[in-house]
Design a protein around this motif. Structure first.
Motif, short mmCIF file in Angstrom:
data_model
loop_
_atom_site.label_atom_id
_atom_site.label_comp_id
_atom_site.label_asym_id
_atom_site.label_seq_id
_atom_site.Cartn_x
_atom_site.Cartn_y
_atom_site.Cartn_z
N THR A 178 0.82 -1.21 0.00
CA THR A 178 0.00 0.00 0.00
C THR A 178 0.85 1.26 0.00
N ALA A 179 2.03 1.15 0.54
CA ALA A 179 2.87 2.35 0.64
C ALA A 179 3.72 2.56 -0.62
N THR A 180 3.41 1.78 -1.65
CA THR A 180 4.09 1.97 -2.91
C THR A 180 3.06 2.29 -3.98
N MET A 181 3.44 3.14 -4.89
CA MET A 181 2.53 3.51 -5.95
C MET A 181 2.70 2.57 -7.12
N TYR A 182 1.60 2.01 -7.56
CA TYR A 182 1.64 1.16 -8.73
C TYR A 182 1.87 2.04 -9.96
N GLU A 183 2.72 1.61 -10.85
CA GLU A 183 3.02 2.45 -12.04
C GLU A 183 1.78 2.58 -12.92
N ALA A 184 1.45 3.79 -13.25
CA ALA A 184 0.24 4.02 -14.01
C ALA A 184 0.43 3.75 -15.50
#
Lengths: 213, 475
Positions: free
Chosen positions: A197-203
Motif C-alpha cells: 500500500t505504501a508503494t505507488m503502482y506504475e500508471a
C-alpha cells in the motif's frame, strides 16, 4: 507555535448557531500564498457593506467590542470547509480563545495548529456568559488552561474539559511535525512492512501527469 | 478476536506509533493536493528546510479556481490571485517531484473526481486532502478525510498524521430507492434527519440495501456529503460493484496483482456483531426528492413540502437560524417548494458531476428546452475524462440542444472561485454540496438538489417533482 497558558481579555458575543468557515473567510480570500493578513477580512460579508464600509449592525463593528480577544459563540462553530484560513483570520484579528458549546471537527483541530484555545462549555453556561457579556460593557474573562477554568471578576468560575494531549500542545506550543519526525525509524519500518500500500503502482494510460517528464 | 468495524480495521492497519492516552501517528497512503490550500504548506516546509517524504504518493491537481471555458485555459489567467496559486503549485510540484495534473492535462478534474477515476483511490487506504469533501473517497472503503493546511504540511513532511480514534456511526438505508430518488436525495434526507452536527466526532459507515444498490458514482455522492452531517469521513465497504469499477483504471494493479488485491479488499467489511457508537436508520421508500430551503444542508425538505415556519422548531436557536435563513434566501414561510422560481442551474461539483449524474440529467432534458426565464444553465463535468466520455456518448449535444452550456472540468459554481459565480439575490438549483450564505457568490441563494431535480428545474423554470418526468433509474 506561540504557547498558550493563561489569557485575560474582553469578550465578543457571536449569537448564531452553525457559523461556517465560509463566513469567517469567504472564497475570494482563499487565493492567498501566505498565512498572513486574514484578520482584516474575518467575517467579511457580515462585517462590510459595499465599498468595505463597516456594517454597523454586525457585532464585530460595535465600538464596545473593540479590542475583544475572547470569542463567545454558539453550537457547531466552524462547520463546513476545512480551510485553515478561518482560524488564521480568528487569530490574526486578535482572538486567542473561542468559547462555544461545540465545534466542527476540522475547525477544532485547526485551532490547535495555530495557538487558539477552543474551549467547550455546556449550553447553560454559554447562555450565562452571553447574558453577562450583554449586560456589562467591557466584560472580561480569564481563561486558565493549566487549571482548565474560565472566570470573571465577579466570582463566576466554570471548568472546561480538554484532552490532555491537546492541552500539552497548546501549553508547550509544540511543533507537531518536529515531534512526528522523531518517529522516523518507525515510519520507515512501516513503509517496509506495508510495501503493497505504501508503494505507488506504475500508471498506464495517464499522459501528461508528471512534470518530471 | 473481537469484532471490528471497517473503520477500526483500517485504523489498526495504519498505526505507526501509539502511546496510551495520546493520539496515534497513522500512515497516509495517498495525499491529494490542490492549488487552494497547499501553497502555505509548501512554504512552511521550505522555511524549516524539510523535504516532501513521499512525492510518489502525493498527487496534485488544479481545480478550485480553473476557468471552465476552453478559450480561457489557453489564454493567460486574468485573475492574478488564481494565476499566482497555479504558478506556485506548478513550481512546488516541479521542485519536489509531485505529480501534477495541470489545467491542460487530459486527466485534469476536481481532486475528488480524478482520484477514483484514475484508480489512485483504492479500498483499505488512508487518504487525506486539504479539502473537507475528501470524504468522497470513502465510497471505496477507504478512510478519507479533509485536513487543514498545517496538516497538509505535516503529511508532506512525514507521510503521517497525528490522529485520535473517532467514534463510529452506522447509517443504514433499508429497502429499495423509489424511482426519481437519487443518492443525493438519500444523503440530503440523512442530513435532514441527523442535523448538520449529528455526526461530529464520528466516522460513518453506510449500509443497507439502498446503499448496496448504488453505483460507485452514487456511493461517492453519499460519502461526499458526509461532512455536511458533521462526520469527517464516511465509508461503504467494498464489494463487486467496487471491484468492477476499479479494474483497468490507470493506477490500479493489473492481472494477477489485481486478483490478489481483490482478495485482500474482500476482507474490508465490518465484522458480524461489530459495535458502533451510534446507529441511524432510514427507509428508502419514505425518501422523496429533496430540496434545501435554507443556508445549511440540514435545512432541507421534500419537493412536496413547503418552506417551514420558524415557529415549527422548538429550539430558540433553530427558530432564530430559520428566520435569518428565510430572510437571506428571500423566501416566505409556507411557500410550496414547487412554487420557488429558479434563475440559474448548476450541474457539477465533486458531489454530482460524474457520468451517472450527467447521463441521468441528459436523459431527462433530451428533446426539451430550458425555460425562457432561466438566465443560465451550466453543465460542468467533474473531470476531463468524464467530459470526453460524455461527449463520446453524445451527452454534450443533448445538453447544448436543450439550452445548457457545456463546460470544461473544475469546481466552478460550487464555490465560485473562478468566473462562474451566482450573482447577488439570484436563485440556483445546484447539484453542489453547500448552501451556506455567499457560497456560490455574495448574496446568492442556493438550493441543493439532485442532478435530475436540477435538470427538471431548468426545463420548468421552477422546482418540480422529478417523479412527474420520464426519469431513468440510473442516477
Amino acid at each position: 507555535m506561540e504557547p498558550f497558558n493563561t489569557h485575560t481579555g474582553m469578550v465578543m458575543p457571536l449569537d448564531r448557531v452553525n457559523v461556517d468557515t465560509d463566513q469567517m473567510v469567504p472564497k475570494q480570500f482563499l487565493k492567498a500564498l501566505t498565512r498572513k493578513g486574514f484578520g482584516r477580512i474575518l467575517f467579511y460579508d457580515w462585517r462590510y457593506l459595499p465599498g468595505e464600509k463597516p456594517n454597523p449592525e454586525f457585532v464585530l463593528n460595535f465600538p464596545r467590542y473593540e479590542g475583544a480577544s475572547v470569542l463567545l459563540a454558539r453550537a457547531n462553530f466552524g462547520c463546513g470547509s476545512s480551510r485553515e484560513h478561518a482560524p488564521w483570520g480568528v487569530k490574526d484579528y486578535g482572538f486567542r480563545v473561542i468559547i462555544a458549546p461545540s465545534y466542527a471537527d476540522i475547525f477544532y483541530n485547526n485551532c490547535f495548529k495555530n495557538g487558539i484555545l477552543p474551549a467547550s462549555l455546556p449550553e447553560e453556561q454559554i447562555e450565562e456568559l452571553f447574558q453577562r457579556t450583554e449586560k456589562e460593557e467591557g466584560y472580561m474573562l480569564t481563561v486558565n488552561l493549566p487549571d482548565q477554568t474560565i472566570a470573571d471578576r465577579h466570582g463566576l468560575m466554570f471548568r472546561f474539559d480538554i484532552a490532555p494531549s491537546r492541552k500539552e500542545v497548546l501549553l508547550k506550543g509544540l511543533d507537531d511535525i518536529g515531534t512526528s519526525l522523531q518517529h522516523e525509524a518507525e515510519i520507515t519500518a512501516y513503509e517496509k512492512a506495508h510495501a503493497a500500500t505504501a508503494t505507488m503502482y506504475e500508471a498506464v494510460d495517464v499522459q501528461n501527469y508528471s512534470n518530471r517528464q | 478476536m473481537p469484532s471490528k468495524t471497517l473503520y477500526e480495521k483500517i485504523w489498526d492497519s495504519h498505526v505507526v506509533h501509539e502511546e496510551a492516552g495520546k493520539p496515534a501517528l497513522i500512515y497516509i497512503d495517498r495525499h491529494l493536493i490542490h492549488e487552494g490550500t497547499s501553497p502555505q504548506a509548501f512554504a512552511g516546509l521550505a522555511a524549516e528546510g524539510r523535504k516532501v517524504r513521499r512525492p510518489d504518493l502525493t498527487f496534485a491537481v488544479m481545480d478550485h479556481s480553473v476557468p471552465t471555458t476552453q478559450k480561457d485555459r489557453y489564454l493567460p489567467i486574468v485573475d492574478t490571485g488564481a494565476r499566482l496559486q497555479f504558478e506556485a503549485l506548478e513550481k512546488n510540484c516541479r521542485e519536489t517531484g509531485v505529480r501534477l495534473f495541470d489545467m491542460n492535462s487530459k486527466n485534469q478534474g476536481i481532486v475528488h473526481i480524478i482520484g477514483p477515476e484514475l484508480g489512485v483511490t483504492q479500498p483499505g487506504q488512508t487518504i487525506v486532502c486539504g479539502d473537507s469533501h475528501t470524504s468522497t473517497h470513502g465510497a471505496f472503503g477507504t478512510l478519507a478525510f479533509g485536513i487543514g493546511t498545517s496538516e497538509v504540511e505535516h503529511v508532506l513532511a512525514t507521510q503521517c498524521l497525528v490522529q485520535s480514534r473517532s467514534k463510529t456511526l452506522h447509517i443504514l438505508v433499508h429497502g429499495k430507492r423509489p424511482r426519481g430518488v437519487t443518492a443525493k436525495d438519500i444523503i440530503l434526507a440523512i442530513i435532514g434527519k441527523m442535523g448538520i452536527s449529528g455526526g461530529t466526532g464520528h466516522v460513518a459507515e453506510y449500509g443497507g440495501e439502498a446503499i448496496r444498490d448504488l453505483s460507485m458514482d452514487g456511493r461517492m455522492t453519499v460519502c461526499n456529503m458526509t461532512i455536511e452531517g458533521g462526520a469527517r469521513a464516511g465509508m461503504v465497504a467494498p464489494d463487486e460493484t467496487t471491484f468492477q469499477y476499479m479494474e483497468g483504471r490507470p493506477f490500479v494493479p493489473r492481472g494477477k496483482a489485481f486478483d490478489d488485491a481483490v482478495e485482500g479488499w474482500k476482507k474490508l467489511k465490518s465484522d458480524e456483531g461489530a459495535k458502533f457508537d451510534m446507529t441511524v436508520e432510514l427507509q428508502a421508500s419514505e425518501i422523496a426528492p429533496q430540496v434545501t430551503w435554507g443556508t445549511n444542508p440540514g435545512m432541507v425538505t421534500s419537493v412536496t413540502g413547503r418552506v417551514p415556519e420558524p415557529g415549527a422548531f422548538t429550539d430558540p436557536n433553530d427558530q432564530k437560524a430559520t428566520e435569518s435563513a428565510l430572510k437571506y434566501m428571500g423566501l416566505k414561510a409556507g411557500t410550496p417548494i414547487v412554487d420557488i422560481p429558479v434563475d440559474r442551474v448548476f450541474i457539477g461539483s465533486c458531489t454530482n458531476s460524474r457520468l451517472d449524474d450527467l447521463r441521468a440529467a441528459a436523459h431527462l432534458v433530451a428533446g426539451k428546452h430550458v425555460a425562457v426565464s432561466i438566465k443560465q444553465a451550466l453543465i460542468v463535468p467533474g473531470s476531463r475524462g468524464i467530459k470526453a466520455q460524455a461527449e463520446s456518448e453524445g451527452l454534450d449535444k443533448i445538453f447544448r440542444e436543450a439550452g445548457f452550456e457545456w463546460r470544461d472540468a473544475g469546481c466552478s459554481m460550487c464555490i465560485g472561485m473562478n468566473a462562474d459565480v451566482l450573482p447577488p439575490h439570484e436563485r440556483s438549483a445546484s447539484t453542489s454540496n453547500r448552501n451556506f450564505e455567499g457560497r456560490q457568490g455574495k448574496d446568492s441563494r442556493t438550493h441543493l438538489v439532485s442532478p435530475v431535480m436540477a435538470a427538471a428545474a431548468a426545463i420548468a423554470g421552477h422546482f418540480v417533482d422529478v417523479r412527474q418526468f420520464d426519469v431513468a433509474h440510473i442516477e
